[in-house]
Design an enzyme around this catalytic site. Structure first.
Site, PDB file in Angstrom:
ATOM      1  N   ALA A  26       0.763  -1.118   0.192  1.00 20.14           N
ATOM      2  CA  ALA A  26      -0.268  -0.151   0.221  1.00 20.14           C
ATOM      3  C   ALA A  26       0.524   1.004   0.144  1.00 20.14           C
ATOM      4  O   ALA A  26       1.633   0.818   0.572  1.00 20.14           O
ATOM      5  CB  ALA A  26      -0.764   0.085   1.875  1.00 20.14           C
ATOM      6  N   LEU A  28       0.452   6.299  -0.621  1.00 10.45           N
ATOM      7  CA  LEU A  28      -0.552   7.034  -0.276  1.00 10.45           C
ATOM      8  C   LEU A  28      -1.681   7.414  -1.233  1.00 10.45           C
ATOM      9  O   LEU A  28      -2.773   8.013  -0.811  1.00 10.45           O
ATOM     10  CB  LEU A  28       0.530   8.416   0.192  1.00 10.45           C
ATOM     11  CG  LEU A  28       1.636   9.203   1.223  1.00 10.45           C
ATOM     12  CD1 LEU A  28       1.951   9.522   0.936  1.00 10.45           C
ATOM     13  CD2 LEU A  28       0.526   8.710   2.482  1.00 10.45           C
ATOM     14  N   SER A  30      -2.535   4.239  -3.402  1.00 11.91           N
ATOM     15  CA  SER A  30      -2.560   3.675  -4.053  1.00 11.91           C
ATOM     16  C   SER A  30      -2.533   1.820  -2.844  1.00 11.91           C
ATOM     17  O   SER A  30      -2.143   2.605  -1.848  1.00 11.91           O
ATOM     18  CB  SER A  30      -2.179   2.981  -5.382  1.00 11.91           C
ATOM     19  OG  SER A  30      -0.783   2.829  -5.467  1.00 11.91           O
ATOM     20  N   VAL A  31      -3.309   1.150  -3.358  1.00 13.44           N
ATOM     21  CA  VAL A  31      -3.201  -0.496  -2.765  1.00 13.44           C
ATOM     22  C   VAL A  31      -2.892  -1.313  -3.588  1.00 13.44           C
ATOM     23  O   VAL A  31      -3.650  -1.436  -4.788  1.00 13.44           O
ATOM     24  CB  VAL A  31      -4.109  -0.543  -1.986  1.00 13.44           C
ATOM     25  CG1 VAL A  31      -5.785  -0.491  -2.668  1.00 13.44           C
ATOM     26  CG2 VAL A  31      -3.865  -1.747  -1.618  1.00 13.44           C
ATOM     27  N   VAL A  32      -1.415  -2.201  -3.696  1.00 10.53           N
ATOM     28  CA  VAL A  32      -1.901  -3.133  -4.676  1.00 10.53           C
ATOM     29  C   VAL A  32      -2.178  -4.659  -3.933  1.00 10.53           C
ATOM     30  O   VAL A  32      -1.947  -5.706  -2.449  1.00 10.53           O
ATOM     31  CB  VAL A  32      -0.327  -3.659  -4.846  1.00 10.53           C
ATOM     32  CG1 VAL A  32      -0.283  -4.916  -5.527  1.00 10.53           C
ATOM     33  CG2 VAL A  32       0.562  -2.650  -5.770  1.00 10.53           C
ATOM     34  N   LYS A  47      -2.494  -3.372  -8.585  1.00  9.45           N
ATOM     35  CA  LYS A  47      -2.726  -2.045  -8.596  1.00  9.45           C
ATOM     36  C   LYS A  47      -3.798  -1.522  -8.427  1.00  9.45           C
ATOM     37  O   LYS A  47      -4.672  -0.410  -9.595  1.00  9.45           O
ATOM     38  CB  LYS A  47      -1.226  -0.964  -9.511  1.00  9.45           C
ATOM     39  CG  LYS A  47      -0.924  -0.013  -8.324  1.00  9.45           C
ATOM     40  CD  LYS A  47      -0.301   0.861  -9.039  1.00  9.45           C
ATOM     41  CE  LYS A  47       1.170   1.779  -8.559  1.00  9.45           C
ATOM     42  NZ  LYS A  47       2.430   3.113  -8.871  1.00  9.45           N
ATOM     43  N   ASP A 141      13.128   6.252 -10.611  1.00  9.64           N
ATOM     44  CA  ASP A 141      12.097   6.226  -9.190  1.00  9.64           C
ATOM     45  C   ASP A 141      12.980   4.796  -8.753  1.00  9.64           C
ATOM     46  O   ASP A 141      12.191   4.455  -7.795  1.00  9.64           O
ATOM     47  CB  ASP A 141      11.065   6.710  -9.098  1.00  9.64           C
ATOM     48  CG  ASP A 141      10.680   6.622  -7.471  1.00  9.64           C
ATOM     49  OD1 ASP A 141      11.582   6.478  -6.729  1.00  9.64           O
ATOM     50  OD2 ASP A 141       9.432   6.357  -7.441  1.00  9.64           O
TER      51      ASP A 141
END
Length: 404
Positions: A26, A28, A30-32, A47, A141
């Protein structure tokens, strides 16, 4: 099959074709989740991005879709995009299910870990980055949290994931990106000064990841954000404390130095890095690298202490996000405010502080730069105690005042 979307065009809103299961991770916005396709029964990772929380940032999702469409099926070390669509409330990016876990979690679960193991992993990362760069893509990133193993097997592929900050660029536009992006501790100097950046920022990040993989902490940890940025700007780092680097070869140190070169024009390219003697030795150095010393004990101690702190930081960020969105909304249901607690020694007990007294307490802050470099066991235990105390008191500070 992914919905056909032209560049800049929104995915078509449609009913969800997947049933989601357990949460894999998880952030800020989204959550997988593990998911299964309703028609085929095939398992994937989804996602799930909350559209309300992403207002103004939708371009990041569209960009990630465009990047993954272009490169996700061309290299064994890049996560494959299977599907993408949106429902009324969420955006979905469906990828292959990476069951092997994150890079450092996997390393810490190993029975032993040698410098040659690190070189093999960095070689896989470099191979994928070289492929991205050949296709005009800068990831921007790269960090350990975005490196996942495909399966739990020992020989599983290491995958680069999370292309939300990546950019597609032409060769003549190599240094025109000027927006500040990425995770601060992994940013290259040219990102901070906004002089323009491109592919070399990924090599800088690989240097940081390599350093981390050999000791369990990052090279630019400082007391303040300003000092950290200044250290990054001048590549002010060293291979210390000595006891954590005694078993690491000069070839590995040279590789890191050539990645962490301030001038991006003098930094190695991905293809040059693949030819570095540490990555591509002229002879079998399996028995030579670091004299065969097991690096795992020190890495586990340093990394686990760092992870304890960052779990608390993630909790703080998530709860601050809930504050911004008007209370403790979780899955559409207002959470019941639990009894405030605090830590007394090793026990979590009910906090009998009055609401007025809690209002007068100092604002909660956690320093995200700390990474347990060179800490003693006693210092690590003290850090964990403070983290536990901070997390235990979070809920008492997040409920709307009208409910107190």
């Amino acid at each position: 099959m992914a919905s056909q979307v032209q560049p800049g065009q929104k995915p078509k809103v449609q009913p969800c074709r997947y049933k989601t299961g357990k949460t894999l991770g998880a952030g800020l916005y989204s959550v997988v989740k593990e998911c299964v396709h309703i028609d085929t029964g095939q398992y994937y990772a989804a996602k799930v991005i909350n559209k309300r929380l992403m207002v103004g940032r939708e371009h990041m999702v569209r960009n990630e879709i465009a990047i993954l469409k272009q490169v996700s099926t061309g290299h064994q070390n890049i996560l494959t995009l299977v599907d993408y669509f949106e429902t009324m409330n969420n955006l979905y990016l469906v990828t292959d299910l990476a069951l092997g876990g994150e890079l450092f979690d996997r390393i810490c679960r190993k029975g032993s870990y040698y410098e040659s193991d690190a070189a093999d992993l960095v070689r896989a990362i470099l191979s994928a980055v070289a492929y991205l760069h050949d296709h005009g893509i800068v990831h921007r990133d790269l960090k350990p949290e975005n490196l996942l193993f495909r399966t739990p097997e020992d020989n599983a592929d290491l995958l680069i994931a999370d292309f939300g900050l990546s950019r597609i660029m032409d060769e003549e536009q190599l240094h025109v990106l000027t927006t500040t992006c990425g995770t601060p501790g992994y940013m290259a100097p040219e990102i901070f000064d906004k002089s323009g950046h491109g592919k070399p920022v990924d090599i800088w990040a690989i240097g940081l990841i390599t350093y981390f993989m050999l000791c369990g902490y990052t090279p630019f940890d400082r007391e303040t954000n300003l000092e950290e940025v200044q250290a990054i700007a001048t590549a002010n780092f060293s291979f210390t404390p000595v006891e954590y680097w005694r078993g690491v070869s000069q070839e590995a140190r040279d590789f890191i130095k050539r990645c962490l070169t301030v001038n991006p024009k003098k930094r190695m390219t991905a293809h040059q890095a693949l030819q570095h003697p540490w990555i591509n030795p002229p002879y079998d150095t399996t028995d030579d690298l670091g004299s065969g010393e097991d690096l795992l004990p020190n890495i586990k101690k340093n990394f686990n202490a760092r992870r304890t702190l960052h779990k608390a930081i993630d909790t703080v960020r998530a709860i601050n996000k809930l504050r911004e969105n008007g209370g403790l909304m979780m899955d559409g249901i207002m959470s019941v405010d639990p009894k405030p607690e605090h830590v007394n020694g090793s026990e979590v007990v009910e906090d009998r502080t009055t609401p007025r007294e809690r209002e007068n307490e100092d604002a909660m802050e956690i320093d995200s730069r700390s990474n347990a470099r060179g800490q003693t066991e006693q210092q690590i235990r003290e850090q964990e105690r403070k983290v536990k105390e901070t997390v235990a008191g979070l809920w008492s500070r997040t409920a709307p005042r009208s409910e107190r």
